[in-house]
Design a protein around this motif. Structure first.
Motif, PDB file in Angstrom:
ATOM      1  N   THR A  57      -4.154  56.531 -12.840  1.00 59.69           N
ATOM      2  CA  THR A  57      -5.419  56.671 -12.138  1.00 59.69           C
ATOM      3  C   THR A  57      -5.206  57.145 -10.700  1.00 59.69           C
ATOM      4  O   THR A  57      -5.917  58.023 -10.211  1.00 59.69           O
ATOM      5  CB  THR A  57      -6.162  55.318 -12.134  1.00 59.69           C
ATOM      6  OG1 THR A  57      -6.233  54.837 -13.459  1.00 59.69           O
ATOM      7  CG2 THR A  57      -7.548  55.467 -11.549  1.00 59.69           C
ATOM      8  N   LEU A  58      -4.222  56.571 -10.052  1.00 66.62           N
ATOM      9  CA  LEU A  58      -3.949  56.943  -8.666  1.00 66.62           C
ATOM     10  C   LEU A  58      -3.548  58.407  -8.586  1.00 66.62           C
ATOM     11  O   LEU A  58      -3.954  59.130  -7.679  1.00 66.62           O
ATOM     12  CB  LEU A  58      -2.857  56.056  -8.075  1.00 66.62           C
ATOM     13  CG  LEU A  58      -3.251  54.589  -7.862  1.00 66.62           C
ATOM     14  CD1 LEU A  58      -2.059  53.780  -7.378  1.00 66.62           C
ATOM     15  CD2 LEU A  58      -4.397  54.474  -6.870  1.00 66.62           C
ATOM     16  N   GLN A  98     -12.257  55.093 -12.611  1.00 64.86           N
ATOM     17  CA  GLN A  98     -11.345  56.016 -13.292  1.00 64.86           C
ATOM     18  C   GLN A  98     -10.418  55.301 -14.272  1.00 64.86           C
ATOM     19  O   GLN A  98      -9.866  55.919 -15.167  1.00 64.86           O
ATOM     20  CB  GLN A  98     -10.464  56.715 -12.254  1.00 64.86           C
ATOM     21  CG  GLN A  98     -11.213  57.657 -11.346  1.00 64.86           C
ATOM     22  CD  GLN A  98     -11.449  58.998 -12.031  1.00 64.86           C
ATOM     23  OE1 GLN A  98     -10.526  59.560 -12.610  1.00 64.86           O
ATOM     24  NE2 GLN A  98     -12.670  59.490 -11.982  1.00 64.86           N
ATOM     25  N   LEU A  99     -10.220  54.015 -14.022  1.00 64.18           N
ATOM     26  CA  LEU A  99      -9.189  53.275 -14.737  1.00 64.18           C
ATOM     27  C   LEU A  99      -9.544  53.004 -16.191  1.00 64.18           C
ATOM     28  O   LEU A  99     -10.642  52.567 -16.501  1.00 64.18           O
ATOM     29  CB  LEU A  99      -8.946  51.937 -14.012  1.00 64.18           C
ATOM     30  CG  LEU A  99      -7.780  51.086 -14.483  1.00 64.18           C
ATOM     31  CD1 LEU A  99      -6.458  51.800 -14.237  1.00 64.18           C
ATOM     32  CD2 LEU A  99      -7.804  49.753 -13.744  1.00 64.18           C
ATOM     33  N   ILE A 100      -8.590  53.315 -17.047  1.00 63.53           N
ATOM     34  CA  ILE A 100      -8.775  52.995 -18.455  1.00 63.53           C
ATOM     35  C   ILE A 100      -7.738  51.949 -18.823  1.00 63.53           C
ATOM     36  O   ILE A 100      -6.537  52.161 -18.638  1.00 63.53           O
ATOM     37  CB  ILE A 100      -8.555  54.235 -19.338  1.00 63.53           C
ATOM     38  CG1 ILE A 100      -9.521  55.342 -18.924  1.00 63.53           C
ATOM     39  CG2 ILE A 100      -8.729  53.875 -20.806  1.00 63.53           C
ATOM     40  CD1 ILE A 100      -9.111  56.710 -19.405  1.00 63.53           C
ATOM     41  N   VAL A 101      -8.189  50.807 -19.278  1.00 60.65           N
ATOM     42  CA  VAL A 101      -7.236  49.783 -19.702  1.00 60.65           C
ATOM     43  C   VAL A 101      -7.468  49.452 -21.168  1.00 60.65           C
ATOM     44  O   VAL A 101      -8.586  49.504 -21.648  1.00 60.65           O
ATOM     45  CB  VAL A 101      -7.357  48.484 -18.868  1.00 60.65           C
ATOM     46  CG1 VAL A 101      -6.853  48.693 -17.458  1.00 60.65           C
ATOM     47  CG2 VAL A 101      -8.789  47.980 -18.853  1.00 60.65           C
ATOM     48  N   PRO A 102      -6.389  49.144 -21.875  1.00 59.72           N
ATOM     49  CA  PRO A 102      -6.533  48.821 -23.292  1.00 59.72           C
ATOM     50  C   PRO A 102      -7.398  47.572 -23.473  1.00 59.72           C
ATOM     51  O   PRO A 102      -7.142  46.550 -22.843  1.00 59.72           O
ATOM     52  CB  PRO A 102      -5.101  48.575 -23.764  1.00 59.72           C
ATOM     53  CG  PRO A 102      -4.272  48.447 -22.536  1.00 59.72           C
ATOM     54  CD  PRO A 102      -5.002  49.077 -21.414  1.00 59.72           C
ATOM     55  N   GLU A 103      -8.382  47.682 -24.335  1.00 59.12           N
ATOM     56  CA  GLU A 103      -9.329  46.583 -24.491  1.00 59.12           C
ATOM     57  C   GLU A 103      -8.731  45.350 -25.143  1.00 59.12           C
ATOM     58  O   GLU A 103      -9.237  44.243 -24.978  1.00 59.12           O
ATOM     59  CB  GLU A 103     -10.535  47.046 -25.317  1.00 59.12           C
ATOM     60  CG  GLU A 103     -11.547  47.797 -24.487  1.00 59.12           C
ATOM     61  CD  GLU A 103     -12.702  48.311 -25.328  1.00 59.12           C
ATOM     62  OE1 GLU A 103     -12.975  47.703 -26.378  1.00 59.12           O
ATOM     63  OE2 GLU A 103     -13.308  49.319 -24.935  1.00 59.12           O
ATOM     64  N   ASP A 104      -7.650  45.546 -25.881  1.00 59.14           N
ATOM     65  CA  ASP A 104      -7.072  44.380 -26.550  1.00 59.14           C
ATOM     66  C   ASP A 104      -6.312  43.464 -25.589  1.00 59.14           C
ATOM     67  O   ASP A 104      -5.952  42.355 -25.947  1.00 59.14           O
ATOM     68  CB  ASP A 104      -6.169  44.807 -27.713  1.00 59.14           C
ATOM     69  CG  ASP A 104      -5.065  45.717 -27.236  1.00 59.14           C
ATOM     70  OD1 ASP A 104      -5.240  46.358 -26.182  1.00 59.14           O
ATOM     71  OD2 ASP A 104      -4.026  45.782 -27.908  1.00 59.14           O
ATOM     72  N   THR A 105      -6.076  43.943 -24.368  1.00 58.60           N
ATOM     73  CA  THR A 105      -5.415  43.056 -23.409  1.00 58.60           C
ATOM     74  C   THR A 105      -6.335  42.658 -22.259  1.00 58.60           C
ATOM     75  O   THR A 105      -6.277  41.540 -21.770  1.00 58.60           O
ATOM     76  CB  THR A 105      -4.148  43.705 -22.820  1.00 58.60           C
ATOM     77  OG1 THR A 105      -4.495  44.975 -22.279  1.00 58.60           O
ATOM     78  CG2 THR A 105      -3.079  43.866 -23.864  1.00 58.60           C
ATOM     79  N   CYS A 106      -7.180  43.596 -21.819  1.00 64.46           N
ATOM     80  CA  CYS A 106      -8.043  43.310 -20.693  1.00 64.46           C
ATOM     81  C   CYS A 106      -9.503  43.338 -21.095  1.00 64.46           C
ATOM     82  O   CYS A 106      -9.975  44.309 -21.671  1.00 64.46           O
ATOM     83  CB  CYS A 106      -7.826  44.327 -19.581  1.00 64.46           C
ATOM     84  SG  CYS A 106      -6.442  43.908 -18.571  1.00 64.46           S
ATOM     85  N   SER A 107     -10.202  42.264 -20.772  1.00 62.43           N
ATOM     86  CA  SER A 107     -11.607  42.222 -21.164  1.00 62.43           C
ATOM     87  C   SER A 107     -12.510  42.722 -20.050  1.00 62.43           C
ATOM     88  O   SER A 107     -13.627  43.144 -20.305  1.00 62.43           O
ATOM     89  CB  SER A 107     -11.983  40.795 -21.547  1.00 62.43           C
ATOM     90  OG  SER A 107     -11.697  39.922 -20.490  1.00 62.43           O
ATOM     91  N   ALA A 108     -12.048  42.677 -18.821  1.00 69.35           N
ATOM     92  CA  ALA A 108     -12.902  43.118 -17.716  1.00 69.35           C
ATOM     93  C   ALA A 108     -12.084  43.504 -16.505  1.00 69.35           C
ATOM     94  O   ALA A 108     -11.003  42.977 -16.268  1.00 69.35           O
ATOM     95  CB  ALA A 108     -13.867  41.997 -17.336  1.00 69.35           C
ATOM     96  N   VAL A 109     -12.583  44.486 -15.782  1.00 79.01           N
ATOM     97  CA  VAL A 109     -11.976  44.875 -14.513  1.00 79.01           C
ATOM     98  C   VAL A 109     -13.077  44.806 -13.463  1.00 79.01           C
ATOM     99  O   VAL A 109     -14.136  45.401 -13.633  1.00 79.01           O
ATOM    100  CB  VAL A 109     -11.405  46.303 -14.566  1.00 79.01           C
ATOM    101  CG1 VAL A 109     -10.720  46.643 -13.260  1.00 79.01           C
ATOM    102  CG2 VAL A 109     -10.425  46.446 -15.725  1.00 79.01           C
ATOM    103  N   THR A 110     -12.830  44.064 -12.416  1.00 72.66           N
ATOM    104  CA  THR A 110     -13.844  43.933 -11.368  1.00 72.66           C
ATOM    105  C   THR A 110     -13.223  44.205 -10.005  1.00 72.66           C
ATOM    106  O   THR A 110     -12.001  44.238  -9.864  1.00 72.66           O
ATOM    107  CB  THR A 110     -14.447  42.521 -11.339  1.00 72.66           C
ATOM    108  OG1 THR A 110     -13.387  41.591 -11.091  1.00 72.66           O
ATOM    109  CG2 THR A 110     -15.132  42.171 -12.647  1.00 72.66           C
ATOM    110  N   VAL A 111     -14.093  44.404  -9.038  1.00 71.35           N
ATOM    111  CA  VAL A 111     -13.636  44.623  -7.663  1.00 71.35           C
ATOM    112  C   VAL A 111     -14.214  43.495  -6.823  1.00 71.35           C
ATOM    113  O   VAL A 111     -15.369  43.114  -7.002  1.00 71.35           O
ATOM    114  CB  VAL A 111     -14.127  45.987  -7.152  1.00 71.35           C
ATOM    115  CG1 VAL A 111     -13.963  46.090  -5.645  1.00 71.35           C
ATOM    116  CG2 VAL A 111     -13.349  47.105  -7.845  1.00 71.35           C
TER     117      VAL A 111
END
Length: 547
Positions: A17-18, A67-80
């Motif tokens: 992403t960076l 922009q960040l794509i994380v695998p759903e099977d490990t991460c349920s949420a990304v917050t700031v």
RNA sequence: GCCCCGGUAGCUCAACCGGACAGAGCAUCGGCCUUCUAAGCCGAGGGUUACAGGUUCGAGUCCUGUCCGGGGUACCA
């Protein structure tokens, strides 16, 4: 995927992403969140890169998140959150899989292959046989053993080595002290020499000699027999003490070896050839000023007797020559100033030192009823390690020594230690383990339940989630322990895990009429037991099934 | 004098390459055992992280200085 791998994976996703945002992707840090409101894992990249990106941290964090794509099977949420942290929440799928992973791996959970096929040497204790091991030696004994365990956990083939010196002045004094007591027992007028050993064990040894030899050694001016007997008796005592805390050395290296096989002479010659050893005032000196020291150092005294530093160097050349991949020396704070000389000499003589790590631990200051006692083997003002073990038990002793940071002074109040042994934190850990064993026993005796096919999605209680999230950190802690060689993190972790278990225990009943929940909880509890057991094993502490 | 390590609640100690509100145990006070072990759980009080500056978005953590404790600076180990 262990938590370690999960972090690496998140780093990689962040890096991508960076890059797409045309920002540098080095040194991305993913850490465990302090508080649940910030998810489970978090990264500070946005804060770090805000200046470079020319954008406010919060805004940058938001841009990264989009922009960040994380695998759903490990991460349920990304917050700031607030200043600009990016927080990740671990998915329940991941947690569930981790329970299975722990159950599958069993005692291998927390291990790695970092040291597979490599040999490590750990030198510690190394007390000269002039008296019983003291509480002070105990700290080093336990530290060294646990460091060795950590290396073994990661696949190293570890040799625990004890180096001792039986040729120097101290041993001569020991012999003289024994002889004095021997003569005393025979009614002769004799006294322990100036600076000699005054402990009662010296008289015990003398008594043994009277029984064995009668008065036949009365005219014996050669100290050898007194010295050798003392060494033998004291060493067997030392070994017995070490065995009591579950410590066994693979090797005992004797200083004498290096005189006999010529290593000592070769070291001196080698240093002379390099122009780093010279004669002055009848002594042989090592030019340590070349390495930044204030003064040069004596290697061989005017009497012809080497100082301890010379055999130390010789011993280390031999250590390196034995071809270990990793060499660890554990010393007390009193060696802080001397080991750099040893390393300097090794380098000058062409031995590599990059694979040598020296761990320095601070001293134990002993108190008795609040009064400070200066420990001295010579003056016999010490508390023996054996006495301590007999009073409070090996598990308490081990825990007591490793729950502290090695760089800190350890205030040891014997009176307090004995008094508080009943409420020692080590029992708190062991109790959690024993409680789990009891639950499993209960389930086995009263039900047909097994953990096969358990549905871990049913674990939804906050105390269950907290327990799972904590226990999966174990592989990360063992990895850190390998890198830092500091056992303390494992101790702290286990304590926290025990707390979460005890909380779970009071809030959730494992064996109930609801078979599905019972099975799921049996699985959870078994995995917690595995982690506790593996951790205690590293510390060398027993894992009681009942208390 | 110079070098190294430390200084965190009354006491003993934590705090992951600098991160979000500094956490435990003991001690003090108050609750919880008809149900798998109360060596347990829940709650309350307790802090200018020795002191003074600095670095930066952010310092117990890094830098400088001071004070206190320990170790070293031996032809002792």
């Amino acid at each position: 995927m262990s938590i370690v791998d999960l972090k690496v994976s998140l780093q990689q996703h962040l890096a991508k992403t960076l890059q797409s945002l045309e920002l540098p992707a080095e040194s991305i840090i993913i850490e465990t969140s302090r508080s649940a409101q910030f998810g489970d894992l978090s990264s500070n990249v946005a804060l770090v890169l805000a200046r470079e990106a020319g954008r406010p941290p919060l805004e940058l964090a938001e841009a990264i998140r989009e922009q960040l794509i994380v695998p759903e099977d490990t991460c349920s949420a990304v917050t700031v959150s607030k200043p600009g942290f990016i927080n990740f929440s671990i998915s329940e799928t991941y947690l569930r899989n981790q329970i299975s992973e722990i159950l599958t791996k069993g005692e291998d959970y927390g291990k790695s292959e970092a040291g597979e096929g490599k040999r490590a040497l750990v030198e510690f204790v190394s007390a000269n046989p002039t008296g019983p091991l003291t509480v002070g030696h105990g700290r080093q004994a336990v530290l060294g053993d646990v460091v060795s365990n950590i290396l073994e956990l990661h696949g190293y083939d570890v040799t625990r080595e004890y180096y001792f010196n039986d040729a120097g002045r101290q041993m001569r004094l020991l012999g003289e002290s024994v002889r004095a007591r021997y003569l005393e027992l025979l009614g002769e007028d004799a006294s322990v020499p100036e600076g000699g050993y005054e402990g009662s064990y010296i008289r015990d040894i003398a008594e043994q000699m009277v029984q064995l030899h009668g008065d036949s050694l009365k005219q014996q001016d050669d100290m050898t027999i007194f010295k050798q007997t003392a060494e033998k008796v004291i060493f067997s005592d030392i070994k017995a003490t070490l065995a009591k805390i579950g410590l066994e050395f693979d090797n005992f290296m004797n200083e004498k070896t290096f005189y006999e096989d010529g290593t000592i002479d070769r070291v001196v010659e080698g240093l002379r050839e390099k122009g780093l050893a010279y004669d002055k005032d009848g002594a042989v000196w090592f030019k340590t000023t070349q390495f930044g020291k204030d003064q040069d150092t004596v290697l061989i005294k005017g009497t012809g007797e080497p100082t301890y530093r010379l055999p130390d160097i010789a011993y280390h050349t031999q250590k390196v020559a034995r071809g270990y991949d990793y060499i660890i020396d554990i010393f007390g704070a009193d060696h802080k100033d001397t080991y750099p000389d040893v390393l300097s000499a090794l380098e000058v003589l062409g031995y590599g030192t990059d694979h040598i790590t020296v761990l320095i631990h601070q001293f134990v200051s002993l108190k008795e009823s609040g009064q400070k006692v200066k420990m001295s083997t010579r003056k016999a003002t010490f508390v023996t390690l054996e006495e301590l073990i007999d009073r409070v038990g090996a598990d308490v002793v081990r825990y007591f020594f490793i729950m502290r940071n090695m760089h800190s002074h350890l205030n040891f109040d014997l009176t307090l230690a004995i008094k508080e042994s009943d409420e020692n934190p080590v029992y708190y850990l062991q109790y959690a383990h024993a409680r789990i064993c009891n639950i499993l026993k209960h389930a086995e005796e009263t039900t047909e339940l097994t953990i096969d096919g358990a549905n871990h999605t049913l674990l939804q209680e906050p105390s269950e989630i907290a327990l799972m999230k904590d226990m999966i950190r174990f592989p990360e802690l063992t990895e850190t322990a390998l890198n830092t060689l500091e056992p303390q993190g494992i101790t702290t972790f286990l304590y926290g895990l025990a707390t979460l278990f005890h909380r779970f225990y009071t809030e959730c009943r494992v064996v109930t009429d609801d078979e599905d929940i019972s099975k799921a909880r049996l699985g959870l509890v078994t995995s917690v037991k595995t982690v506790l057991a593996n951790g205690l094993t590293i510390l060398g502490i027993s894992r009681p099934e009942r208390m």
